[in-house]
Design a protein around this motif. Structure first.
Motif, PDB file in Angstrom:
ATOM      1  N   PRO A  34     -31.316  21.494  24.680  1.00  0.00           N
ATOM      2  CA  PRO A  34     -30.869  22.872  24.476  1.00  0.00           C
ATOM      3  C   PRO A  34     -30.159  23.489  25.691  1.00  0.00           C
ATOM      4  CG  PRO A  34     -33.075  22.597  23.594  1.00  0.00           C
ATOM      5  CD  PRO A  34     -32.747  21.336  24.344  1.00  0.00           C
ATOM      6  N   ALA A  35     -30.404  22.952  26.885  1.00  0.00           N
ATOM      7  CA  ALA A  35     -29.734  23.461  28.086  1.00  0.00           C
ATOM      8  C   ALA A  35     -28.340  22.858  28.261  1.00  0.00           C
ATOM      9  CB  ALA A  35     -30.594  23.169  29.322  1.00  0.00           C
ATOM     10  N   GLY A  36     -27.928  21.979  27.338  1.00  0.00           N
ATOM     11  CA  GLY A  36     -26.610  21.372  27.409  1.00  0.00           C
ATOM     12  C   GLY A  36     -26.539  20.127  28.274  1.00  0.00           C
ATOM     13  N   ARG A  37     -27.691  19.611  28.685  1.00  0.00           N
ATOM     14  CA  ARG A  37     -27.700  18.387  29.499  1.00  0.00           C
ATOM     15  C   ARG A  37     -27.640  17.162  28.594  1.00  0.00           C
ATOM     16  NH1 ARG A  37     -32.964  20.151  32.790  1.00  0.00           N
ATOM     17  NH2 ARG A  37     -33.612  20.133  30.626  1.00  0.00           N
ATOM     18  N   LEU A  38     -26.895  16.163  29.034  1.00  0.00           N
ATOM     19  CA  LEU A  38     -26.768  14.907  28.309  1.00  0.00           C
ATOM     20  C   LEU A  38     -27.824  13.936  28.809  1.00  0.00           C
ATOM     21  CD1 LEU A  38     -24.968  13.018  26.437  1.00  0.00           C
ATOM     22  CD2 LEU A  38     -24.066  12.191  28.616  1.00  0.00           C
ATOM     23  N   TRP A  39     -28.512  13.281  27.863  1.00  0.00           N
ATOM     24  CA  TRP A  39     -29.503  12.259  28.178  1.00  0.00           C
ATOM     25  C   TRP A  39     -28.990  10.925  27.649  1.00  0.00           C
ATOM     26  CZ3 TRP A  39     -34.128  13.277  30.715  1.00  0.00           C
ATOM     27  CH2 TRP A  39     -34.431  14.633  30.908  1.00  0.00           C
ATOM     28  N   ALA A  40     -29.083   9.874  28.456  1.00  0.00           N
ATOM     29  CA  ALA A  40     -28.652   8.541  28.053  1.00  0.00           C
ATOM     30  C   ALA A  40     -29.800   7.551  28.232  1.00  0.00           C
ATOM     31  CB  ALA A  40     -27.448   8.098  28.883  1.00  0.00           C
ATOM     32  N   ARG A  60     -29.986  11.590  33.076  1.00  0.00           N
ATOM     33  CA  ARG A  60     -29.692  12.948  32.625  1.00  0.00           C
ATOM     34  C   ARG A  60     -28.505  13.474  33.423  1.00  0.00           C
ATOM     35  NH1 ARG A  60     -34.067  16.950  34.108  1.00  0.00           N
ATOM     36  NH2 ARG A  60     -32.896  17.006  36.029  1.00  0.00           N
ATOM     37  N   PHE A  61     -27.501  13.999  32.718  1.00  0.00           N
ATOM     38  CA  PHE A  61     -26.330  14.595  33.349  1.00  0.00           C
ATOM     39  C   PHE A  61     -26.344  16.080  33.045  1.00  0.00           C
ATOM     40  CE2 PHE A  61     -21.701  15.626  33.294  1.00  0.00           C
ATOM     41  CZ  PHE A  61     -21.467  15.408  34.648  1.00  0.00           C
ATOM     42  N   ASP A  62     -26.337  16.914  34.089  1.00  0.00           N
ATOM     43  CA  ASP A  62     -26.397  18.366  33.904  1.00  0.00           C
ATOM     44  C   ASP A  62     -25.033  19.047  34.000  1.00  0.00           C
ATOM     45  OD1 ASP A  62     -25.801  18.341  36.600  1.00  0.00           O
ATOM     46  OD2 ASP A  62     -27.707  19.190  37.241  1.00  0.00           O
ATOM     47  N   GLY A  63     -23.959  18.266  33.987  1.00  0.00           N
ATOM     48  CA  GLY A  63     -22.616  18.807  34.117  1.00  0.00           C
ATOM     49  C   GLY A  63     -22.091  18.704  35.533  1.00  0.00           C
ATOM     50  N   VAL A  64     -22.992  18.497  36.483  1.00  0.00           N
ATOM     51  CA  VAL A  64     -22.616  18.382  37.888  1.00  0.00           C
ATOM     52  C   VAL A  64     -23.009  17.018  38.453  1.00  0.00           C
ATOM     53  CG1 VAL A  64     -22.937  19.349  40.195  1.00  0.00           C
ATOM     54  CG2 VAL A  64     -22.842  20.867  38.216  1.00  0.00           C
ATOM     55  N   GLY A  65     -24.266  16.630  38.207  1.00  0.00           N
ATOM     56  CA  GLY A  65     -24.762  15.377  38.765  1.00  0.00           C
ATOM     57  C   GLY A  65     -25.749  14.695  37.843  1.00  0.00           C
ATOM     58  N   TRP A  66     -26.159  13.515  38.259  1.00  0.00           N
ATOM     59  CA  TRP A  66     -27.052  12.674  37.476  1.00  0.00           C
ATOM     60  C   TRP A  66     -28.438  12.602  38.101  1.00  0.00           C
ATOM     61  CZ3 TRP A  66     -25.650  10.307  32.933  1.00  0.00           C
ATOM     62  CH2 TRP A  66     -24.280  10.330  32.626  1.00  0.00           C
ATOM     63  N   ARG A  67     -29.444  12.456  37.238  1.00  0.00           N
ATOM     64  CA  ARG A  67     -30.813  12.153  37.654  1.00  0.00           C
ATOM     65  C   ARG A  67     -31.259  10.948  36.837  1.00  0.00           C
ATOM     66  NH1 ARG A  67     -36.235  15.460  38.117  1.00  0.00           N
ATOM     67  NH2 ARG A  67     -37.469  13.744  38.907  1.00  0.00           N
ATOM     68  N   TYR A  77     -41.088   0.929  30.071  1.00  0.00           N
ATOM     69  CA  TYR A  77     -40.501  -0.383  30.337  1.00  0.00           C
ATOM     70  C   TYR A  77     -39.048  -0.187  30.736  1.00  0.00           C
ATOM     71  CZ  TYR A  77     -39.791  -5.418  29.886  1.00  0.00           C
ATOM     72  OH  TYR A  77     -39.533  -6.730  30.135  1.00  0.00           O
ATOM     73  N   TRP A  78     -38.372  -1.270  31.092  1.00  0.00           N
ATOM     74  CA  TRP A  78     -37.003  -1.218  31.591  1.00  0.00           C
ATOM     75  C   TRP A  78     -35.956  -1.098  30.502  1.00  0.00           C
ATOM     76  CZ3 TRP A  78     -35.784  -0.369  36.487  1.00  0.00           C
ATOM     77  CH2 TRP A  78     -36.775  -0.595  37.442  1.00  0.00           C
ATOM     78  N   SER A  79     -36.254  -1.452  29.293  1.00  0.00           N
ATOM     79  CA  SER A  79     -35.267  -1.398  28.225  1.00  0.00           C
ATOM     80  C   SER A  79     -35.528  -0.186  27.344  1.00  0.00           C
ATOM     81  CB  SER A  79     -35.345  -2.675  27.383  1.00  0.00           C
ATOM     82  OG  SER A  79     -34.378  -2.651  26.379  1.00  0.00           O
ATOM     83  N   SER A  80     -34.620   0.804  27.380  1.00  0.00           N
ATOM     84  CA  SER A  80     -34.732   1.994  26.535  1.00  0.00           C
ATOM     85  C   SER A  80     -33.814   1.843  25.337  1.00  0.00           C
ATOM     86  CB  SER A  80     -34.338   3.254  27.317  1.00  0.00           C
ATOM     87  OG  SER A  80     -35.242   3.487  28.358  1.00  0.00           O
ATOM     88  N   ARG A  81     -34.335   2.134  24.146  1.00  0.00           N
ATOM     89  CA  ARG A  81     -33.560   1.949  22.914  1.00  0.00           C
ATOM     90  C   ARG A  81     -33.138   3.254  22.269  1.00  0.00           C
ATOM     91  NH1 ARG A  81     -31.661  -2.720  22.776  1.00  0.00           N
ATOM     92  NH2 ARG A  81     -31.448  -2.485  20.547  1.00  0.00           N
ATOM     93  N   ASP A  82     -33.872   4.347  22.497  1.00  0.00           N
ATOM     94  CA  ASP A  82     -33.559   5.628  21.865  1.00  0.00           C
ATOM     95  C   ASP A  82     -34.057   6.742  22.766  1.00  0.00           C
ATOM     96  OD1 ASP A  82     -32.640   7.436  19.982  1.00  0.00           O
ATOM     97  OD2 ASP A  82     -34.198   7.030  18.507  1.00  0.00           O
ATOM     98  N   VAL A  83     -33.438   7.908  22.652  1.00  0.00           N
ATOM     99  CA  VAL A  83     -33.876   9.095  23.383  1.00  0.00           C
ATOM    100  C   VAL A  83     -33.677  10.295  22.460  1.00  0.00           C
ATOM    101  CG1 VAL A  83     -31.620   9.380  24.523  1.00  0.00           C
ATOM    102  CG2 VAL A  83     -33.651  10.446  25.531  1.00  0.00           C
ATOM    103  N   ARG A  84     -34.691  11.153  22.381  1.00  0.00           N
ATOM    104  CA  ARG A  84     -34.634  12.337  21.511  1.00  0.00           C
ATOM    105  C   ARG A  84     -35.262  13.520  22.225  1.00  0.00           C
ATOM    106  NH1 ARG A  84     -33.603  11.150  15.926  1.00  0.00           N
ATOM    107  NH2 ARG A  84     -32.689   9.072  15.974  1.00  0.00           N
ATOM    108  N   VAL A  85     -34.688  14.694  22.004  1.00  0.00           N
ATOM    109  CA  VAL A  85     -35.280  15.937  22.491  1.00  0.00           C
ATOM    110  C   VAL A  85     -36.190  16.452  21.382  1.00  0.00           C
ATOM    111  CG1 VAL A  85     -34.824  18.294  23.251  1.00  0.00           C
ATOM    112  CG2 VAL A  85     -33.279  16.441  23.927  1.00  0.00           C
ATOM    113  N   LEU A  86     -37.429  16.741  21.710  1.00  0.00           N
ATOM    114  CA  LEU A  86     -38.400  17.230  20.740  1.00  0.00           C
ATOM    115  C   LEU A  86     -38.359  18.745  20.672  1.00  0.00           C
ATOM    116  CD1 LEU A  86     -41.347  14.815  21.585  1.00  0.00           C
ATOM    117  CD2 LEU A  86     -39.471  14.508  19.968  1.00  0.00           C
ATOM    118  N   SER A  87     -38.934  19.303  19.625  1.00  0.00           N
ATOM    119  CA  SER A  87     -38.860  20.750  19.401  1.00  0.00           C
ATOM    120  C   SER A  87     -39.547  21.568  20.486  1.00  0.00           C
ATOM    121  CB  SER A  87     -39.445  21.102  18.028  1.00  0.00           C
ATOM    122  OG  SER A  87     -40.805  20.723  17.971  1.00  0.00           O
TER     123      SER A  87
END
Length: 195
Positions: A34-40, A60-67, A77-87
């Motif tokens: 909801p804050a407009g940040r992209l999660w990969a 996570r990309f906040d429009g300026v930098g990455w975390r 674990y090291w292999s991520s398959r999906d990412v979702r923002v919960l309510s």
């Protein structure tokens, strides 16, 4: 070059790769909070020469930098398959070592219902109010709500243990897709009561 996240703006493509930890790191899923940040969610390659994974697997990309996050910060674990923002605003990540949930700065991995083993997860289906459904390719369905984790399998009434997808609608129904293509609909209350 296919690595990274490519952004088209002002008539040109810009690639976020090495500086974003996304070079040589396949992106498996994207979502926006909801804050407009992209999660990969990514699935980095294992470097046999160094004996470790070359990159982190949640970004996570906040429009300026990455975390970035990885198992060193608490991911399952090291292999991520999906990412979702919960309510509730938390972010859930499906990994081969279970589901990890990031709420604020707190990161935890949900254990299997027996409290011992994390379950491999490839797909996440938000259920509402921070709850989550996780279909498993070989272990049925996990229903996670707050600190409660319930495993529903064929032994507790589920039609199969091989699930590919799940979705929840606004009427309290859960839609499940089996590995063989069969689809079933049940209610959230039935899954919560399964023993």
């Amino acid at each position: 070059d296919r690595a990274g996240v490519h952004v088209y703006a002002d008539g040109a493509w810009k690639t976020h790769a090495a500086e974003a930890g996304l070079d040589d790191n396949p992106v498996m899923a994207l979502t926006e909070d909801p804050a407009g940040r992209l999660w990969a969610a990514t699935s980095p390659f294992f470097d046999a020469k160094t004996g470790r994974y070359a990159r982190k697997n949640l970004h996570r990309f906040d429009g300026v930098g990455w975390r970035h996050w990885s198992p060193a910060e608490g991911l399952g674990y090291w292999s991520s398959r999906d990412v979702r923002v919960l309510s509730d605003g938390s972010v859930a990540v499906a990994t081969n070592g279970g589901v990890s949930v990031l709420k604020g700065e707190a990161l935890r991995t949900l254990d299997g219902s027996d409290g011992k083993d994390a379950l491999r997860a490839a797909v996440l289906a938000p259920l509402g109010q921070g709850a989550l459904l996780t279909p498993h390719p070989d272990a049925g369905l996990t229903v996670s709500e707050e600190d409660s984790v319930r495993q529903v399998t064929s032994r507790t009434g589920l039609f199969t243990d091989s699930l590919e997808a799940a979705a929840a609608d606004g009427r309290g129904n859960v839609w499940l897709v089996a590995a063989d293509g069969r689809a079933f609909i049940t209610t959230v209350s039935v899954l919560r009561e399964a023993r």
